[in-house]
Structure formats: C-alpha cells, structure tokens
Scaffold this active site. Structure first.
Site, PDB file in Angstrom:
ATOM      1  N   ASP A 203       0.769  -1.206  -0.133  1.00 51.39           N
ATOM      2  CA  ASP A 203       0.020   0.071  -0.035  1.00 51.39           C
ATOM      3  C   ASP A 203       0.820   1.262   0.090  1.00 51.39           C
ATOM      4  OD1 ASP A 203      -2.382  -1.643   0.267  1.00 51.39           O
ATOM      5  OD2 ASP A 203      -1.799  -1.882   2.382  1.00 51.39           O
TER       6      ASP A 203
ATOM      7  N   LYS B 255       2.188   2.211  -5.349  1.00 42.82           N
ATOM      8  CA  LYS B 255       2.706   1.598  -6.241  1.00 42.82           C
ATOM      9  C   LYS B 255       2.000   1.737  -7.621  1.00 42.82           C
ATOM     10  CE  LYS B 255       3.276  -2.540  -4.409  1.00 42.82           C
ATOM     11  NZ  LYS B 255       2.766  -1.923  -3.165  1.00 42.82           N
TER      12      LYS B 255
ATOM     13  N   GLN C  86       2.050  -6.192  -2.922  1.00 44.66           N
ATOM     14  CA  GLN C  86       2.375  -5.903  -1.592  1.00 44.66           C
ATOM     15  C   GLN C  86       3.593  -5.285  -1.302  1.00 44.66           C
ATOM     16  OE1 GLN C  86       1.435  -9.355  -2.943  1.00 44.66           O
ATOM     17  NE2 GLN C  86      -0.480  -8.730  -2.418  1.00 44.66           N
TER      18      GLN C  86
ATOM     19  N   GLY D 162      -4.192  -4.265  -4.131  1.00 45.28           N
ATOM     20  CA  GLY D 162      -5.335  -3.285  -4.456  1.00 45.28           C
ATOM     21  C   GLY D 162      -4.372  -2.131  -4.945  1.00 45.28           C
ATOM     22  N   HIS D 163      -4.458  -2.131  -6.268  1.00 47.06           N
ATOM     23  CA  HIS D 163      -3.754  -0.637  -6.844  1.00 47.06           C
ATOM     24  C   HIS D 163      -4.730   0.218  -7.269  1.00 47.06           C
ATOM     25  CE1 HIS D 163       0.050  -3.650  -7.694  1.00 47.06           C
ATOM     26  NE2 HIS D 163      -0.263  -3.504  -6.276  1.00 47.06           N
TER      27      HIS D 163
HETATM   28  P1  IMP Z   1      -2.830 -12.826   2.166  1.00 48.79           P
HETATM   29  O1  IMP Z   1      -1.820 -12.517   1.125  1.00 48.79           O
HETATM   30  O2  IMP Z   1      -4.296 -12.704   1.703  1.00 48.79           O
HETATM   31  O3  IMP Z   1      -2.171 -14.123   2.477  1.00 48.79           O
HETATM   32  O4  IMP Z   1      -2.516 -11.943   3.472  1.00 48.79           O
HETATM   33  C1  IMP Z   1      -1.268 -11.973   4.284  1.00 48.79           C
HETATM   34  C2  IMP Z   1      -1.006 -10.648   4.718  1.00 48.79           C
HETATM   35  O5  IMP Z   1      -0.617 -10.122   3.667  1.00 48.79           O
HETATM   36  C3  IMP Z   1      -1.860  -9.819   5.511  1.00 48.79           C
HETATM   37  O6  IMP Z   1      -1.430  -9.209   6.574  1.00 48.79           O
HETATM   38  C4  IMP Z   1      -2.502  -8.964   4.490  1.00 48.79           C
HETATM   39  O7  IMP Z   1      -3.156  -7.934   5.144  1.00 48.79           O
HETATM   40  C5  IMP Z   1      -1.199  -8.795   3.893  1.00 48.79           C
HETATM   41  N1  IMP Z   1      -1.418  -8.163   2.288  1.00 48.79           N
HETATM   42  C6  IMP Z   1      -1.645  -9.049   1.331  1.00 48.79           C
HETATM   43  N2  IMP Z   1      -2.147  -8.141   0.220  1.00 48.79           N
HETATM   44  C7  IMP Z   1      -1.600  -6.966   0.576  1.00 48.79           C
HETATM   45  C8  IMP Z   1      -1.576  -5.804   0.052  1.00 48.79           C
HETATM   46  O8  IMP Z   1      -1.710  -5.479  -1.364  1.00 48.79           O
HETATM   47  N3  IMP Z   1      -1.332  -4.599   0.608  1.00 48.79           N
HETATM   48  C9  IMP Z   1      -1.106  -4.692   1.902  1.00 48.79           C
HETATM   49  N4  IMP Z   1      -1.012  -5.887   2.576  1.00 48.79           N
HETATM   50  C10 IMP Z   1      -1.477  -6.984   1.877  1.00 48.79           C
END
Ligand code: IMP
Length: 437
Positions: free
Chosen positions: A14, A17, A225, A41-42
């Site tokens: 977040d 990017k 991420q 989420g972009h």
């Molecule tokens: P997962 O990727 O859904 O398995 O989540 C694992 C961890 O990564 C959690 O803490 C999510 O909130 C975090 N996470 C996954 N995708 C994102 C992202 O795009 N932005 C911020 N945090 C993310």
C-alpha cells in the site's frame, strides 16, 4: 537499449505503487506482474476518477501497453473476469493487451474456504489475510497438486484433478474446521464458463519477454504487496505467500537478471500495515488516526482500516539492501502537511540496548523493539498537488534529504507523490533518461 525497471514496495504494501506504475507507463511498452494475486489493491486516480485494480497490471489504462500476468501470479479466473468486465464498463478495451502465463497457479473456491476457515480457527493469532485464498493456492503449487492455467487445455484431466482436490479440501473443511464443503460441480461449471475467455489470453511469457527485450521494448515489472510481506524475507508468519522482494521478478516472470536495469523502491512518507504482525513505529493515538483519515488508509481490497505509524528508516534500509534498490519514490508527502513535528525511526533498542541494524535485524523480537526517533519540524503548509521541488516548503525538502542521508547518500528520492492523481507528482530525475537505465 532497453529501459526495464522493477517497481516494488519497500514497506508492508500500500505504498502507492499503482499510481507510480500508471504514471511511468507512458514511456513503456509492457507492464508485468510477477507475484501475488487479487489480494493486491492498486488504486489509480485519473481525472478525479478512482479505479482499483487487483490483478490486472496498473499499465492497462494506457492503450499502447501490453499487460502481462507472469507465472508467479496466482489467478482466480472468476475475479479476473470481474475485473475485465469492470474495465470494459469504463470503456477500457483489453483486446489483445492482457496476456496470461500458462503456468499461473489457479485459485479455486476451496482455497478461499480454507483461507477463511484457518483464519477463524487461529482466532487472535490469525495472520489477518485478505481471505482471497492466496496462501492455500501457493501451497498447492509447492505440493505440486494444484491446477495451473495450462490444465484448462485438457478438461478431462482437469476434472479428474479437480475432483481429487475438492475431496481433499472438503475432508479438511468438514472434519477439521467443522465448516461447509465446496461443491465440485459448481466449481467445474464456473471454470467451463470462463475457460475460453482465459485461454485466448494465454501465452508463453518468458518467450514473449525475450522477444520484447530483443525488439528494444521497455518493460515495467510491477510488484504487489511490499518487501516486509515477503514470504522469505518479511515478518514471518505475518506475511503473504509469495516473494515480493526482487527475486520474485525472475522466478515469477522468466525474465533474466541481465534485463533489469533499475529498481525503484516505493516508500510511503509514513508507515502503514494491514492485518496482524509487529509494527515498531505504530501510532495508536490521535496522530495515528490523523494519518489514517488524511491518508484515506482504508484497504482497497478488503475495506479494512490500515494501522499507521511513523516512517521507519531501519526497515527502509533493510528493503534497500534486500532489493538492491537504485532510487526511491516517496509517496503521500501531503498527508504529513498539518503535523507540527514529524518523527522518524532511526534505530531500535532491545532492553535499552541499541541494535546495530546494519549488521543484524531483530526479526524474532520485532514485537519488543523500542524505536529510537529523531524529531524533524513539520511544514504546516499544503504540498497537495505540488509538481516542482522548488515549491515544496523548506522543512519538507529537509525531510526528504534526511531520508536520503540515512540511506547512505547514494540512494536518492527521484519521484515524490503529492496526491493521488497522475498529475500530482514531482519528478526530480527522469528515470527514463537516466544513463544507467
Ligand atoms: P494474504 O496475502 O491474503 O495471504 O494476506 C497475508 C498478509 O498480507 C495480511 O497481513 C494481508 O493484510 C497482507 N496483504 C496482502 N496483500 C496486501 C496488499 O496488497 N497490501 C497490503 N497488505 C497486503
């Protein structure tokens, strides 16, 4: 000469990017995603219109750009189709501009159910996943039992493997998690419905990229991420299940190291984190709330409130080292505008003893570190929408210089984002014109 660049997050995701990829895409021919899935989420804002992409690379808004999902990306075909439909309703045509690697692992309904059931069972120890089935889908890749996009070419075999996997997951769902089973026929019907639309977008991505490199096309590799959510280098177990650090580019797209000319690290002017896990500079006070409200820190995938805190240079330095970052893009500077003073974490203490973070990073004890701060004066003026460095208040320039100095003086801030819109950007050094790109 190719001008290929990796754009990745240096914090917990977040960082903004998407906007930067979209901004830089003007000069590029391809944008490639190499890890993650629709957990990302972009958010892009163009002419005040907000568009949130989860899976499709952020370059899609530019008609000349080909967007690629590399083999490292896990794909829920239902959610991909939803995103394609959303873009088409906005008048954005994909035509042949979206390419999917035949080797992408598929996310199916049972992955989502297992993700949710596990989180529920973990209770207060949960990871705080996005609930999109990301972890279980990657597990299936590693176990070699999962279905990949190329399995759609042989539906007889696909159906057989699907049955085996549904039985396996339903056993766990029902007997271990006391949860509802998934329906084999429903999954198969949905896959059949979208199969043709997906297969017409499939290509051999390493060969496509090779062709692009040979034809002097320019490629952006778009990270999802952030580095601290990397499965191997992040704050395990509170991480995602893919490699969001630089290595993911190579395993997740088939591109070669020699084709990467530049790594742009995106860093937010403060820190945020969604989900559980240690966060040394977290603010649980009014300043934290202010950052959350002013920065609109609500997750674009799950709608969860993000945790907020001061900029952590110890973590940033670690990301720079891990990713061999060439320069930085500092985002959301305007969110700090109203603060009378701004703290920046420059070191950690454990039991009052300073940790030498350039030699050792206390991953196993991150919950217990005490951040050491310096306090810089705020600027108390609006920087929103500023497009030229000269127009930034002196204190804001000092804030930026401090970050550069901490990072050793050779990693500079090349881009500053002063608002969500494409045009709210300061470019200090045109990356595309750099000699070393
Ligand atoms: P997962 O990727 O859904 O398995 O989540 C694992 C961890 O990564 C959690 O803490 C999510 O909130 C975090 N996470 C996954 N995708 C994102 C992202 O795009 N932005 C911020 N945090 C993310």
């Amino acid at each position: 000469m190719n001008k290929n660049i990796v754009i990745l997050g240096t914090q917990w995701g977040d960082e903004g990017k998407g906007k930067i990829v979209d901004y830089l895409t003007e000069m590029y021919n391809y944008v490639v995603r190499y890890q993650g899935g629709h957990n990302a989420g972009h958010t892009l804002v163009v002419n005040k219109k907000k568009i949130v992409l989860h899976l499709i690379p952020s370059g899609i808004l530019h008609n000349h750009v080909i967007c690629v999902l590399g083999n490292g990306v896990v794909i829920s075909i239902i959610d991909l189709i939803k995103e394609i439909d959303m873009l088409s309703q906005l008048g954005i045509k994909l035509d042949k501009r979206l390419i999917i690697s035949s080797h992408c692992p598929m996310i199916l309904q049972y992955h989502v159910q297992i993700d949710l059931a596990r989180e529920l069972a973990l209770g207060k120890d949960c990871i705080g996943t996005t609930g999109r089935g990301i972890g279980p889908a990657y597990e299936d890749k590693v176990s070699r039992l999962g279905l990949k996009i190329f399995d759609l070419y042989n539906m007889e075999l696909f159906a057989k493997k699907l049955k085996r996997n549904v039985d396996y997951y339903n056993f766990q769902l029902v007997n271990y998690y006391k949860s509802s089973p998934v329906d084999y026929n429903n999954i198969l019907t949905e896959v059949l419905k979208y199969r043709d639309c997906i297969l017409e977008k499939v290509d051999d991505v390493p060969m496509l990229l090779q062709d692009a490199f040979c034809n002097k096309k320019h490629v952006i590799f778009e990270g999802a991420q952030g580095s601290l959510l990397d499965l191997d280098h992040g704050t395990f177990p509170y991480v995602t299940s893919s490699n969001s650090t630089i290595g993911g580019v190579f395993t997740g797209s088939g591109a070669h190291m020699k084709h990467i000319n530049f790594v742009l690290g995106v860093v937010k002017s403060y820190c945020t984190r969604v989900g559980s896990g240690p966060f040394p500079t977290e603010l649980k006070d009014d300043i934290g709330l202010h950052l959350c409200i002013k920065g609109k820190e609500i997750g674009s995938t799950t709608g969860r409130k993000r945790r907020t805190g001061w900029l952590d240079l110890v973590l940033l330095y670690r990301s720079i080292v891990l990713n061999s970052i060439s320069s930085l893009c500092l985002t959301k500077l305007d969110v700090l505008d109203e603060l009378p003073e701004i703290k920046v974490c420059i070191a950690y203490k454990i039991n009052n003893v300073l940790v030498d973070n350039k030699k050792f990073f206390p991953f196993s004890n991150l919950e217990n570190v005490q951040p050491v701060y310096i306090t810089l004066p705020g600027w108390k003026k609006s920087t929103k929408g500023v497009t030229c460095l000269h127009d930034l208040p002196l204190e804001a320039k000092k804030y930026i210089s401090y970050i550069e100095e901490y990072c050793g003086g050779n990693i500079l801030v090349d881009i500053i984002s002063t608002g969500p819109d494409r045009c709210e950007t300061i470019v200090l050094d045109d990356l595309f014109k750099k000699k070393n790109i």
